[in-house]
Enzyme design. Structure first.
Site, short mmCIF file in Angstrom:
data_model
loop_
_atom_site.label_atom_id
_atom_site.label_comp_id
_atom_site.label_asym_id
_atom_site.label_seq_id
_atom_site.Cartn_x
_atom_site.Cartn_y
_atom_site.Cartn_z
N CYS A 127 17.28 62.51 9.23
CA CYS A 127 17.73 63.79 8.70
C CYS A 127 18.13 63.70 7.25
O CYS A 127 18.50 64.69 6.63
CB CYS A 127 18.91 64.30 9.52
SG CYS A 127 20.24 63.12 9.61
N CYS B 187 21.77 68.38 16.27
CA CYS B 187 21.85 69.83 16.42
C CYS B 187 21.21 70.26 17.74
O CYS B 187 20.21 69.67 18.18
CB CYS B 187 21.14 70.51 15.26
SG CYS B 187 21.96 70.28 13.67
N CYS C 146 17.46 71.03 17.79
CA CYS C 146 16.54 69.95 17.40
C CYS C 146 16.71 68.72 18.29
O CYS C 146 16.27 67.62 17.93
CB CYS C 146 16.77 69.56 15.95
SG CYS C 146 16.33 70.88 14.80
N CYS D 171 16.20 72.20 5.81
CA CYS D 171 17.33 72.58 6.66
C CYS D 171 18.33 71.42 6.76
O CYS D 171 19.54 71.61 6.61
CB CYS D 171 16.82 72.98 8.04
SG CYS D 171 18.10 73.64 9.12
N CYS D 172 17.82 70.20 7.01
CA CYS D 172 18.71 69.04 7.10
C CYS D 172 19.42 68.79 5.77
O CYS D 172 20.59 68.40 5.74
CB CYS D 172 17.93 67.79 7.51
SG CYS D 172 17.48 67.71 9.25
FE1 SF4 Z 1 18.51 71.95 10.68
FE2 SF4 Z 1 17.59 70.78 12.90
FE3 SF4 Z 1 18.29 69.31 10.74
FE4 SF4 Z 1 20.14 70.54 12.29
S1 SF4 Z 1 18.76 68.84 12.88
S2 SF4 Z 1 20.11 70.46 10.10
S3 SF4 Z 1 19.09 72.49 12.75
S4 SF4 Z 1 16.58 70.80 10.93
#
Ligand code: SF4
Length: 245
Positions: free
Chosen positions: A236, A208, A211, A124-125
């Site tokens: 991240c 985010c 998170c 996701c990151c």
């Molecule tokens: Fe995805 Fe969480 Fe990373 Fe944001 S902080 S990009 S929602 S995993």
């Protein structure tokens, strides 16, 4: 050649670009970098506070500022971004993730996959942060970050001036690397700077919305980021040196 004591590990003779001769303060490092690299240099801002931007606009009112909108940022972060644009007259260069990659990930894994495993969180990151960052940095010779050593074990050795091998060997500046959280707060108060209002709700590091949570008394400043993970994994990919998309 004189160098900052804390740049020596990161800087080698191959880096002929390094002719820094300042006093090592955040303002001095910024002055050197902006005079040397503008307009091919930009501040990366996640809208936690405006300390770096306040210093940078005093040196170059037309300093470039970019940010990554992951699609999952808290409302307070957008309000901070708007306040910074109004206060300093900067125009933020926004970068978004590729919509197709986000759609495919959401279809495949659902909306909260990042809580299921470290690999899923990193995916996701990578899609929402790292890929847009790569585009933001393409064409730049240097970038400026607010990374500080005390934030996490993963950041304990960052230098004020580094070569960013993860992004083509451009220069990475971390002028606040030796600043404490209290020093940031004092600077914000003294200069009446815009800041992210989540700090008033117990947050000490903001990413985010899904998170990030407020920290409890005595916890590390990044304890509220990916709170379900061990501290050594709390990156991240924007600043990690050992993994990329
Ligand atoms: Fe995805 Fe969480 Fe990373 Fe944001 S902080 S990009 S929602 S995993």
């Amino acid at each position: 050649m004189e160098r900052l004591p804390d740049t020596e590990e990161a800087v080698t003779d191959r880096d002929v670009r390094f002719d820094y001769r300042g006093d090592g303060t955040a303002e001095e490092v910024l002055r050197w970098a902006l005079e040397k690299f503008h307009p091919n240099i930009a501040v990366a801002c996640s809208f936690q506070h405006a300390v770096l931007i306040d210093m940078a606009v005093k040196i170059r009112p037309d300093v470039r500022v970019f940010s990554i909108d992951t699609g999952r940022l808290p409302e307070d972060t957008y309000e901070c971004a708007r306040d910074i644009e109004c206060r300093f007259g900067v125009k933020i260069e926004w970068y978004f993730p590729r919509h197709k990659a986000v759609e495919e990930m959401m279809h495949r894994n659902g909306p909260l996959s990042f809580r299921e495993s470290l690999d899923a969180r990193r995916e996701c990151c990578a899609i929402r942060k790292v890929e847009p960052l790569n585009r933001a940095l393409s064409g730049l010779d240097a970038w400026i970050t607010g990374v500080r050593r005390e934030q996490n074990v993963t950041r304990a050795t960052v230098a004020k001036i580094e070569i960013d091998d993860a992004h083509g060997g451009i220069v990475k500046l971390n002028p606040l690397s030796d600043w404490s959280y209290d020093r940031i707060r004092s600077y914000v108060r003294e200069h009446r700077l815009p800041y992210n209002t989540l700090f008033e709700k117990g947050y000490t590091s903001i990413g985010c919305a899904c998170c990030t949570r407020a920290v409890k008394p005595g916890e590390d400043s990044r304890a509220g980021r990916w709170w379900w993970e061990h501290p050594e994994y709390k990156e991240c990919g924007l600043h990690a040196r050992n993994w990329q998309i």
